[in-house]
Design a protein around this motif. Structure first.
Motif, PDB file in Angstrom:
ATOM      1  N   ASN A  59      38.911  45.204  44.749  1.00 26.00           N
ATOM      2  CA  ASN A  59      38.880  44.507  43.461  1.00 26.00           C
ATOM      3  C   ASN A  59      40.085  44.906  42.618  1.00 26.00           C
ATOM      4  OD1 ASN A  59      35.742  43.536  43.218  1.00 26.00           O
ATOM      5  ND2 ASN A  59      35.897  45.486  44.284  1.00 26.00           N
ATOM      6  N   GLY A  60      40.914  43.934  42.251  1.00 25.35           N
ATOM      7  CA  GLY A  60      41.926  44.204  41.255  1.00 25.35           C
ATOM      8  C   GLY A  60      41.253  44.377  39.903  1.00 25.35           C
ATOM      9  N   VAL A  61      41.858  45.146  39.009  1.00 23.36           N
ATOM     10  CA  VAL A  61      41.274  45.387  37.689  1.00 23.36           C
ATOM     11  C   VAL A  61      42.335  45.147  36.622  1.00 23.36           C
ATOM     12  CG1 VAL A  61      40.047  47.013  36.207  1.00 23.36           C
ATOM     13  CG2 VAL A  61      39.761  47.153  38.685  1.00 23.36           C
ATOM     14  N   TRP A  62      41.949  44.505  35.543  1.00 20.30           N
ATOM     15  CA  TRP A  62      42.826  44.262  34.396  1.00 20.30           C
ATOM     16  C   TRP A  62      42.957  45.569  33.615  1.00 20.30           C
ATOM     17  CZ3 TRP A  62      41.955  41.208  29.327  1.00 20.30           C
ATOM     18  CH2 TRP A  62      43.153  40.629  28.898  1.00 20.30           C
ATOM     19  N   TYR A  63      43.661  46.499  34.211  1.00 17.20           N
ATOM     20  CA  TYR A  63      43.830  47.852  33.664  1.00 17.20           C
ATOM     21  C   TYR A  63      45.264  47.984  33.178  1.00 17.20           C
ATOM     22  CZ  TYR A  63      44.265  53.000  33.752  1.00 17.20           C
ATOM     23  OH  TYR A  63      44.491  54.326  33.440  1.00 17.20           O
ATOM     24  N   VAL A  64      45.430  48.081  31.861  1.00 20.22           N
ATOM     25  CA  VAL A  64      46.758  48.139  31.266  1.00 20.22           C
ATOM     26  C   VAL A  64      46.806  49.318  30.297  1.00 20.22           C
ATOM     27  CG1 VAL A  64      48.525  46.898  29.965  1.00 20.22           C
ATOM     28  CG2 VAL A  64      46.906  45.618  31.401  1.00 20.22           C
ATOM     29  N   PRO A  65      47.670  50.303  30.530  1.00 21.44           N
ATOM     30  CA  PRO A  65      47.786  51.435  29.595  1.00 21.44           C
ATOM     31  C   PRO A  65      48.103  50.947  28.189  1.00 21.44           C
ATOM     32  CG  PRO A  65      48.938  51.904  31.638  1.00 21.44           C
ATOM     33  CD  PRO A  65      48.542  50.457  31.705  1.00 21.44           C
ATOM     34  N   PRO A  66      47.760  51.732  27.178  1.00 15.93           N
ATOM     35  CA  PRO A  66      47.915  51.291  25.780  1.00 15.93           C
ATOM     36  C   PRO A  66      49.352  51.291  25.282  1.00 15.93           C
ATOM     37  CG  PRO A  66      47.066  53.525  25.856  1.00 15.93           C
ATOM     38  CD  PRO A  66      47.074  53.036  27.278  1.00 15.93           C
ATOM     39  N   GLY A 109      35.254  61.196  40.027  1.00 17.92           N
ATOM     40  CA  GLY A 109      35.683  61.494  41.388  1.00 17.92           C
ATOM     41  C   GLY A 109      36.113  60.314  42.219  1.00 17.92           C
ATOM     42  N   TYR A 110      36.301  59.135  41.594  1.00 21.31           N
ATOM     43  CA  TYR A 110      36.783  58.012  42.395  1.00 21.31           C
ATOM     44  C   TYR A 110      38.182  58.335  42.920  1.00 21.31           C
ATOM     45  CZ  TYR A 110      38.115  53.478  44.105  1.00 21.31           C
ATOM     46  OH  TYR A 110      38.533  52.470  44.938  1.00 21.31           O
ATOM     47  N   PRO A 111      38.421  58.157  44.214  1.00 22.83           N
ATOM     48  CA  PRO A 111      39.700  58.568  44.826  1.00 22.83           C
ATOM     49  C   PRO A 111      40.824  57.560  44.621  1.00 22.83           C
ATOM     50  CG  PRO A 111      38.260  57.666  46.519  1.00 22.83           C
ATOM     51  CD  PRO A 111      37.460  57.661  45.234  1.00 22.83           C
ATOM     52  N   PHE A 112      41.325  57.450  43.392  1.00 22.22           N
ATOM     53  CA  PHE A 112      42.443  56.543  43.150  1.00 22.22           C
ATOM     54  C   PHE A 112      43.672  57.018  43.914  1.00 22.22           C
ATOM     55  CE2 PHE A 112      39.957  55.650  39.273  1.00 22.22           C
ATOM     56  CZ  PHE A 112      39.956  54.266  39.312  1.00 22.22           C
ATOM     57  N   PRO A 113      44.417  56.080  44.526  1.00 16.81           N
ATOM     58  CA  PRO A 113      45.657  56.458  45.213  1.00 16.81           C
ATOM     59  C   PRO A 113      46.765  56.738  44.201  1.00 16.81           C
ATOM     60  CG  PRO A 113      45.398  54.085  45.266  1.00 16.81           C
ATOM     61  CD  PRO A 113      44.144  54.629  44.618  1.00 16.81           C
ATOM     62  N   ARG A 122      45.623  52.829  39.171  1.00 15.98           N
ATOM     63  CA  ARG A 122      44.246  52.543  38.788  1.00 15.98           C
ATOM     64  C   ARG A 122      43.998  51.062  38.521  1.00 15.98           C
ATOM     65  NH1 ARG A 122      42.977  57.961  35.034  1.00 15.98           N
ATOM     66  NH2 ARG A 122      43.349  59.434  36.756  1.00 15.98           N
ATOM     67  N   ARG A 123      44.765  50.218  39.138  1.00 15.97           N
ATOM     68  CA  ARG A 123      44.580  48.779  38.945  1.00 15.97           C
ATOM     69  C   ARG A 123      43.820  48.132  40.096  1.00 15.97           C
ATOM     70  NH1 ARG A 123      50.136  46.013  37.472  1.00 15.97           N
ATOM     71  NH2 ARG A 123      48.706  44.241  37.357  1.00 15.97           N
ATOM     72  N   SER A 124      43.227  48.942  40.941  1.00 14.72           N
ATOM     73  CA  SER A 124      42.490  48.406  42.083  1.00 14.72           C
ATOM     74  C   SER A 124      41.347  49.349  42.438  1.00 14.72           C
ATOM     75  CB  SER A 124      43.424  48.233  43.290  1.00 14.72           C
ATOM     76  OG  SER A 124      42.716  47.730  44.402  1.00 14.72           O
ATOM     77  N   ALA A 367      37.346  43.613  34.901  1.00 13.67           N
ATOM     78  CA  ALA A 367      37.425  44.286  33.604  1.00 13.67           C
ATOM     79  C   ALA A 367      36.276  43.852  32.701  1.00 13.67           C
ATOM     80  CB  ALA A 367      38.770  43.990  32.943  1.00 13.67           C
ATOM     81  N   TRP A 368      35.963  42.563  32.732  1.00 14.25           N
ATOM     82  CA  TRP A 368      34.857  42.053  31.927  1.00 14.25           C
ATOM     83  C   TRP A 368      33.534  42.664  32.366  1.00 14.25           C
ATOM     84  CZ3 TRP A 368      33.570  40.035  27.536  1.00 14.25           C
ATOM     85  CH2 TRP A 368      32.354  39.357  27.383  1.00 14.25           C
ATOM     86  N   ALA A 369      33.324  42.808  33.678  1.00 17.66           N
ATOM     87  CA  ALA A 369      32.092  43.412  34.177  1.00 17.66           C
ATOM     88  C   ALA A 369      31.939  44.838  33.658  1.00 17.66           C
ATOM     89  CB  ALA A 369      32.078  43.401  35.707  1.00 17.66           C
ATOM     90  N   ILE A 370      33.020  45.596  33.706  1.00 23.55           N
ATOM     91  CA  ILE A 370      32.982  46.974  33.228  1.00 23.55           C
ATOM     92  C   ILE A 370      32.686  47.019  31.733  1.00 23.55           C
ATOM     93  CG2 ILE A 370      34.426  49.008  32.794  1.00 23.55           C
ATOM     94  CD1 ILE A 370      35.912  48.334  35.428  1.00 23.55           C
ATOM     95  N   SER A 371      33.431  46.239  30.963  1.00 23.09           N
ATOM     96  CA  SER A 371      33.333  46.301  29.506  1.00 23.09           C
ATOM     97  C   SER A 371      32.028  45.704  28.985  1.00 23.09           C
ATOM     98  CB  SER A 371      34.521  45.577  28.876  1.00 23.09           C
ATOM     99  OG  SER A 371      35.744  46.143  29.286  1.00 23.09           O
ATOM    100  N   SER A 372      31.715  44.487  29.422  1.00 23.27           N
ATOM    101  CA  SER A 372      30.492  43.847  28.940  1.00 23.27           C
ATOM    102  C   SER A 372      29.262  44.606  29.397  1.00 23.27           C
ATOM    103  CB  SER A 372      30.430  42.386  29.397  1.00 23.27           C
ATOM    104  OG  SER A 372      30.387  42.288  30.809  1.00 23.27           O
TER     105      SER A 372
END
Length: 544
Positions: A59-66, A109-113, A122-124, A367-372
């Motif tokens: 899953n790609g994620v709409w993850y954008v640093p601030p 503990g999610y193993p982000f590459p 962290r975009r996937s 991203a919506w699933a996580i946030s909502s």
């Protein structure tokens, strides 16, 4: 229609918050509610952590640093695609919450590459690892999970506020009831049993249950998403087709065909087969592509095909509202529906707020699933606390109707037996074909809607022959209801905007830059709503 509960339930539970659905949105909602001090029960049609489209793949994620510039680019990139129906305030909220929660996954503990510079990427998220972790976290938070236990209907109190749900265990046939102070629908979208990967449990059940309680839908015209898939496979991951060449059967390149111009692929498929070869991917990329999405390549390996050097037949599989943007209408920042005590999250809720009329797999949806999920869980817990002493005094009744009746032989003589398989095939015949759903026309939509309305009346006048058939009957009813909201909304949007393509109205109309709200069961209604008119409610979960 309210009916008194006369069923004996093998499982009779009470909770502050009931979460229906065990995908990313449901598990984030359950964790958030439990972390807020609520007693939480989560019910899942399958086994929480393994079913649904997110668990089946990357899953790609709409993850954008601030970073202001990066955030501005992220927001602007989809506004035009979505027909300028999104809301930047909601985009900001989702970007902020997703950034926080994805970083929380790393702490769990999610193993982000790491990327080439050694920084975490962290975009996937890999679905199996992601959802395994989420199940573990909600169990640690004290959430009670009922696996293989589809909800069949919502419960309401005398004031019409949602107060739980009933359902059945698919393996044991044991009936369950959860009386709750608030309920979150996180059942995903509807792909109409198209065999798209991970979508076999996504049949619009949450939409139907919510509508029976009086909830509204929004953006249901944006529901004709089709994913590219090998003709011999259910995998609809489309990222790697950005490096593909599409050809006719004789190997001649199809002019203009690409992953981003699927309409050309669809038009060609109406006449003849389409083939693809991922020949634009450099040799140096191929190993990393396999590591990023291993299940994309599994069907090719089984068939003995090298997709980088050999052509293979492709098709387009309907993913409906799973990769569309329509769903249950959200009325405020708490992710409340238009019914007291009922919240919606993930693909079960509209994603127009951040995507307008166009999205795709992962990214914004993830991203919506996580946030909502996070917001709905927190808000549902707060709403439950606000009920105080009254919460133990409520009498509840079921509001489920179509597809829920099973009777004696004498009763069935007055009603036709419900031919569930035939109903499902009939609704698929109206939503699968490209010439009906992908390329919409006034005549085609009207003819399909007439058939769908007839199917609904068949469901109304039929009964299942045994209680074991109830889950499937409810799926059939949900698919018919979803298709009717889709096409009723599509008829009203007399333009082309986002993923809604109307051949009779091929241009975007500036006068139709509004949302379409829909609802109703026996009689479907559609109305327009101007943008940015939702006002914060005086109380969380309030109906409007």
């Amino acid at each position: 229609m309210l009916k008194t509960l006369t069923i004996d339930f093998e499982f009779d539970l009470e909770a502050d918050v009931l979460v229906i659905g065990g995908g990313p949105a449901g598990t984030w909602a359950a964790w958030s509610a439990a972390s807020s001090g609520a007693r939480v029960v989560l019910v899942d049609k399958g086994y929480c952590g393994t079913t649904g489209c997110a668990a089946a793949s990357g899953n790609g994620v709409w993850y954008v640093p601030p970073d202001p510039e990066a955030r501005e680019t992220a927001k602007a990139s989809r506004e035009s695609l979505g027909g300028f129906l999104s809301d930047r305030n909601w985009m900001d909220r989702v970007l902020n919450q997703t950034y926080i929660n994805v970083n929380q996954l790393a702490e769990w503990g999610y193993p982000f590459p790491t990327d080439d510079e050694g920084k975490p990427y962290r975009r996937s998220l890999q679905g199996p690892e992601y959802m395994r972790l989420m199940r573990r976290q909600i169990q640690r938070a004290g959430v009670k999970i009922l696996d293989n236990s589809p909800a069949l209907e919502l419960l309401v109190d005398d004031d019409g506020a949602v107060a739980g749900a009933t359902g059945v265990n698919r393996q044991t046939s044991e009936k369950w009831i959860v009386r709750s102070q608030s309920t979150i629908i996180a059942t995903g979208g509807c792909a109409f049993l198209s065999k798209a990967l991970g979508c076999n449990v996504l049949t619009g059940d949450g939409y139907l249950m919510a509508a029976e309680a009086g909830a509204e839908m929004s953006g249901m015209e944006f529901s004709n998403a089709y994913g590219i898939s090998p003709a011999f496979s259910s995998v609809t991951k489309t990222l790697f087709y950005n490096w593909a060449t599409f050809t006719y059967e004789d190997g001649t390149v199809i002019p203009g065909a690409s992953s981003h111009r699927r309409s050309i692929i669809a038009q060609t498929l109406l006449q003849q087969p389409v083939y693809a070869i991922i020949d634009k991917a450099a040799e140096s990329m191929r190993a990393s592509m396999r590591l990023a999405q291993p299940n994309f390549f599994l069907p090719f390996d089984r068939a003995g095909i090298d997709p980088f050097t050999q052509r293979f037949p492709v098709t387009l599989r309907l993913e409906g509202t799973v990769r569309g943007t329509g769903g249950i209408r959200i009325v405020d920042e708490s992710c409340a529906s238009s019914v007291w005590g009922l919240y919606a999250a993930g693909d079960a809720a509209t994603r127009e707020l951040i995507c307008g009329g166009f999205t795709g797999g992962g990214s914004h949806n993830a991203a919506w699933a996580i946030s909502s999920g996070y917001w709905s869980g927190k808000s549902a817990a707060e709403y439950s606390r606000s009920l105080g002493e009254h919460k133990t005094q409520r009498q509840v009744k079921g509001v489920g109707e179509v597809g829920l009746e099973s009777g004696s032989v004498a009763c069935r003589r007055r009603h036709r037996s419900l031919a569930t398989d035939e109903i499902i095939q009939a609704v698929q015949a109206e939503v699968f074909p490209y010439e009906k759903n992908y390329f919409r026309t006034e005549q085609g939509l009207t003819e399909s809607l007439g058939k769908l309305n007839h199917l609904w009346q068949e469901l109304r006048s039929s009964q299942v022959t045994s209680e074991k058939e109830l889950p499937k009957a409810r799926e059939a009813a949900a698919m018919v209801a979803t298709a009717r909201w889709m096409y009723s909304s599509a008829i009203e949007r007399k333009e082309t905007r986002g993923m809604h393509r109307h051949l009779d109205y091929p241009e975007l109309d500036a006068n139709q830059q509004h949302h379409l709200i829909s609802g109703g069961l026996d009689r479907v209604w559609v109305k327009s709503q101007p943008l940015n008119t939702e006002k914060p409610l005086s109380k969380i979960g309030a109906a409007v």
